[in-house]
Design an enzyme around this catalytic site. Structure first.
Site, PDB file in Angstrom:
ATOM      1  N   TYR A   1      -3.261  -2.775  -0.707  1.00  0.00           N
ATOM      2  CA  TYR A   1      -3.141  -1.536  -0.835  1.00  0.00           C
ATOM      3  C   TYR A   1      -4.512  -0.674  -1.048  1.00  0.00           C
ATOM      4  O   TYR A   1      -5.113  -0.969  -1.898  1.00  0.00           O
ATOM      5  CB  TYR A   1      -2.117  -0.698  -1.699  1.00  0.00           C
TER       6      TYR A   1
ATOM      7  N   TYR B   1      -5.268   3.220   9.311  1.00  0.00           N
ATOM      8  CA  TYR B   1      -3.890   3.338  10.001  1.00  0.00           C
ATOM      9  C   TYR B   1      -3.171   4.443   9.594  1.00  0.00           C
ATOM     10  O   TYR B   1      -2.903   5.440  10.658  1.00  0.00           O
ATOM     11  CB  TYR B   1      -3.163   2.016   9.583  1.00  0.00           C
TER      12      TYR B   1
END
Lengths: 380, 136
Positions: free
Chosen positions: A278, A326
């Site tokens: 992450y 993204y």
């Protein structure tokens, strides 16, 4: 097959990702959930376990027409979904439920159907951090990095390279928000947000959602998609206040979570074909690579600089483009999980050839919590 | 639009001694009477050993700069760029603060530099502790 094994049998993101001004937050959850149920060939009445955040579980159960016999509303920030997967696996193995839906939806950018930001000035962070001009994650999550950089001699160029490499992965992904190539110089000349962090070292703020459906590996073979098995899971928590993090060069929650997941999976680092860490900000992959044990302390920046995590490298990392390129709705962990599942199904836009094991590691809050899930497309 | 104000703390029963201390010009920490460890933020027990036998004491106010960022985005009533720092007190605990009394630049803000606490009254109830370079 091990007697107690769990598999992902449904996985999907919202139909759109990015800027979605025509859907409220709860509908982002529902859109992702309906897509995941279609993926698994299930109806709402087939689901008997529900885990979600940031919507309330009972609200979403009613909205989707689900009558759960097991619920989880664990909320520890953006890795909450890793914890939901872990808790759901334990619940299914214990016989508490058989088919669990985990959803995320967040109108992070458009803020449709979302409550106001609120702060509790009597909480410990309200008393001892909020008075000093903190302005969300860009001014808080980032505070440890100067200590890390001084301890290990890491440069701003090396920090910038994390964003450059992830943009290379995003360029292969039609759904990525940012696809144009960038250079280290582009990153270092982008607008200063909170020194030493510049705009291109910070995640996007977008709208979207995702959902997963889990059941026992025994049942998984009856579903339309190739099952993705869960080999190991971990979770951890340290401090909601960044100022009270024990050591600014390493995350205790990452280490606890990663060790648990690797031990449960019974794998070593060389077995890992694909990795998600992450990345709310460019320093997180550095901490993740080291705290999960892929690199020694202080060596992750060089590892990325030498293109080990880039397309063609030996450890493909954040192959969807990550939170930096993204999408990042606020709680990105769900999108990292989705990319691991796509890689294990063999359907990712930037597919890693023959990948059999994927490690997916999330952070919650600002180094406050952590969750790690290890997936495989091979039955355990 | 109302003028933006710094979000001030609301003391709780467990933290009141700290805020009474800053109003009196003292940085008050707590120490465990059993394991002798100093700790922060305030709570009526030791986070190391769990003992409820703890005492409040006046800290030296000396610290070093552990880490920081310099915020460049507008955040009224703050004047950007400004530092948001975590300092390590001589007694051991760390706390968040702003570094004042020096330019808000990477050159002026060197990790491990010695610092000294200063107090700035915000309201009758709340005085905030900040840190400035030692000797400045």
């Amino acid at each position: 097959m091990k007697s107690k094994s769990i598999a992902v049998v449904g996985a999907a993101e919202t139909t759109q990702l990015g800027v979605i001004p025509d859907l409220s937050q709860i509908q982002l959850h529902a859109d992702a959930a309906l897509n995941a149920m279609a993926d698994a060939g299930l109806k709402p009445s087939d689901i008997d376990g529900l885990a979600t955040t940031p919507e309330w579980t009972p609200n979403l159960a009613n909205y989707l027409g689900i009558t759960p016999a097991w619920v989880d509303g664990t909320m520890v920030g953006g890795c909450s979904f890793m914890l939901h997967v872990r808790h759901a696996a334990a619940a299914i193995n214990e016989g508490l439920c058989s088919t669990v839906l985990i959803t995320h939806g967040e109108s992070g950018r458009s803020r449709v159907g979302v409550g106001p930001f609120s702060g509790n000035r009597a909480s410990l962070e309200g008393q001892f951090e909020a008075p000093y001009g903190i302005m969300g994650p860009p001014t808080v999550f980032t505070i440890p990095v100067l200590r890390y950089m001084k301890t290990y001699g890491v440069s701003e160029e090396q920090l910038a390279m994390v964003a450059v490499v992830q943009r290379e992965w995003a360029a292969k992904n039609p759904r990525a928000s940012m696809k144009d190539p960038i250079t280290v110089q582009d990153v270092l000349s982008s607008r200063m947000i909170a020194y030493p962090f510049r705009l291109l070292m910070c995640c996007l703020v977008t709208d979207g959602g995702g959902a997963l459906i889990l059941t026992s590996a025994q049942r998984a073979k009856d579903f339309p998609r190739k099952p993705v098995y869960i080999l190991g899971t971990g979770e951890g928590a340290e401090s909601w206040m960044i100022s009270q993090m024990e050591d600014f060069t390493t995350s205790r929650a990452f280490r606890v979570s990663g060790r648990k997941a690797f031990a449960e999976a019974g794998i070593s680092h060389k077995d890992v074909d694909h990795l998600m860490i992450y990345d709310a900000f460019a320093h997180l992959p550095l901490y993740g690579l080291e705290d999960l044990g892929f690199c020694k302390p202080g060596e992750a920046a060089g590892f990325i600089w030498e293109r080990n995590t880039a397309p063609g490298g030996k450890l493909p990392l954040n192959t969807n483009g990550g939170g930096l390129s993204y999408m990042h709705s606020g709680m990105y962990g769900m999108y990292a999980l989705q990319e691991s599942v796509r890689q294990m199904r063999g359907v990712a836009p930037a597919q890693v050839p023959d990948a059999k094991i994927s490690v997916c590691h999330g952070v919650g809050g600002m180094f406050a919590a952590s969750g790690t899930i290890i997936f495989s497309n091979q039955a355990p | 639009m109302p003028e933006a104000k710094r979000p001030l703390p609301k003391p709780t029963p467990e933290t009141r001694h700290f805020w009474e201390g800053t109003a009196a010009g003292e940085l008050r920490l707590q120490r465990c009477d059993q394991c002798r460890r100093a700790y922060f933020p305030p709570r009526p027990f030791c986070p190391k050993c769990g003992s409820r036998k703890v005492s409040v004491f006046k800290a030296s106010g000396r610290a070093t700069l552990y880490s920081y960022v310099i915020n460049h985005r507008p955040m009224p009533p703050f004047t950007a760029p400004y530092s948001i720092a975590v300092v390590e007190l001589d007694e051991g605990p760390r706390m968040m603060t702003n570094i004042v009394g020096c330019p808000q630049t990477p050159e002026a803000l060197q990790l491990d530099m010695p610092l000294q606490v200063v107090f700035e009254k915000q309201t009758d109830e709340i005085t905030l502790p900040f840190f400035k370079p030692a000797g400045a």
